[in-house]
Design a protein around this motif. Structure first.
Motif, short mmCIF file in Angstrom:
data_model
loop_
_atom_site.label_atom_id
_atom_site.label_comp_id
_atom_site.label_asym_id
_atom_site.label_seq_id
_atom_site.Cartn_x
_atom_site.Cartn_y
_atom_site.Cartn_z
N PRO A 44 3.17 1.64 1.81
CA PRO A 44 3.41 3.08 2.45
C PRO A 44 3.57 2.58 3.99
N HIS A 46 9.49 2.19 1.32
CA HIS A 46 8.11 2.71 0.52
C HIS A 46 8.86 3.86 -0.43
N LEU A 56 9.02 4.55 -4.45
CA LEU A 56 8.75 5.73 -5.16
C LEU A 56 9.50 6.52 -6.27
N VAL A 64 1.04 -0.16 -5.83
CA VAL A 64 0.51 0.48 -4.51
C VAL A 64 -0.07 -0.75 -3.58
N VAL A 96 0.94 9.32 -2.57
CA VAL A 96 0.95 8.19 -4.18
C VAL A 96 1.79 9.77 -4.95
#
Length: 294
Positions: free
Chosen positions: A79, A84, A88, A101, A113
């Protein structure tokens, strides 16, 4: 919501092997390696300029579903990095068993997330595996483990933890034991699986086996690995031994016989057996069956 004392997923995760996402041959080779689970890596194993291409390759590999019984996960970049969010979205589309993660330090990160996965249409089957690898993560592991039902596994990042602590890598891992224990307590309170960190020296077979035994004795469900040669000994050492399986069967047989006969006291090998011993024996036999035992 309190999810304490829920039962962990019964699938074995003795050996969980990192595979570099930029290496097409490695992704192909992973189809024949007897690891319980794979982490197709977009983070440490991939150079910055190679990350977009690796993302496409890994997502395509995961979506094809050609890894047999192996659980397939994708490790995204942390993150706050430039990659990132795109990672995702690619994971949500590919729908692997889980997204791994890194650098999870709070429940808020887990929630972010989870929201990103749902917004991108990730299937319910795609779980979150949270890597805990900093002092803050150890101290807040309880909140991380409780953050979501989609979060099913905690993964120790022992290299980063040692770095953050200014600790040395020593046999027995004394500098890391407090952190390992805090994460284990959090995982067990909330019914999560927990995986031990990697062993760095792939040529030190004896040291690796000793750390597997230590991890199993501490209570870890399995270990993350950096080389295929580590898979076989890890599978062997995190599976119940023949003696453990035999004792588990005798405990259950003795308990069931005593229950039928209305006896309150049960002994096996001269030791008194209680319900907690029976529960542990059933867990041993379930893992034995899950890893191919009869």
């Amino acid at each position: 919501m309190n999810h304490a004392m829920t039962e962990p997923d019964p699938r074995p995760r003795r050996s969980v092997l990192y595979m570099p996402g930029a290496n097409e041959r490695a992704l192909e080779k992973a189809k024949s390696i007897p690891a319980d689970a794979l982490i197709l890596d977009l983070e440490d194993a991939v150079a910055p300029d190679a990350k977009p291409k690796a993302r496409k390759r890994v997502a395509a590999a995961a979506a094809l579903g050609e890894y047999g019984h192996r659980e397939v996960t994708i490790r995204v970049n942390a993150p706050g990095t430039a990659w990132h969010e795109d990672d995702l979205r690619a994971v949500a589309e590919a729908g692997p068993d889980a997204v791994v993660v890194p650098k999870v330090e709070s429940a808020a990160t887990v929630h972010a997330v989870e929201r990103a996965l749902e917004a991108a249409g990730a299937p319910d089957r795609t779980a979150i595996w949270a890597m805990v690898e900093t002092p803050r993560a150890m101290l807040d592991a309880r909140a991380v483990a409780a953050a979501s039902q989609r979060l099913t596994v905690l993964v120790m990042g022992t290299n980063d933890l040692a770095k953050e602590l200014h600790a040395e890598h020593v046999p027995g891992r004394a500098p890391l034991l407090t952190g390992l224990s805090l994460a284990l307590l959090a995982a067990r309170e909330h019914g999560k699986v927990i995986l031990d960190g990697v062993y760095n020296d792939v040529k030190d077979a004896a040291g690796f086996e000793a750390e597997c035994v230590q991890g199993r004795q501490l209570g870890f469900d399995g270990k993350t690995l950096i080389h295929p040669a580590q898979v076989e000994p890890c599978n062997r050492l995190f599976a119940p031994s023949a003696d453990q399986v035999d004792r588990a069967r005798r405990i259950i047989d003795a308990f069931e016989e005593a229950t039928r006969a209305g006896r309150g006291v049960v002994t096996v090998d001269g030791r008194m057996i209680e319900n907690l011993h029976v529960d542990e024996a059933r867990r041993v036999l379930a893992l034995h069956r899950a890893t191919g035992g009869r």
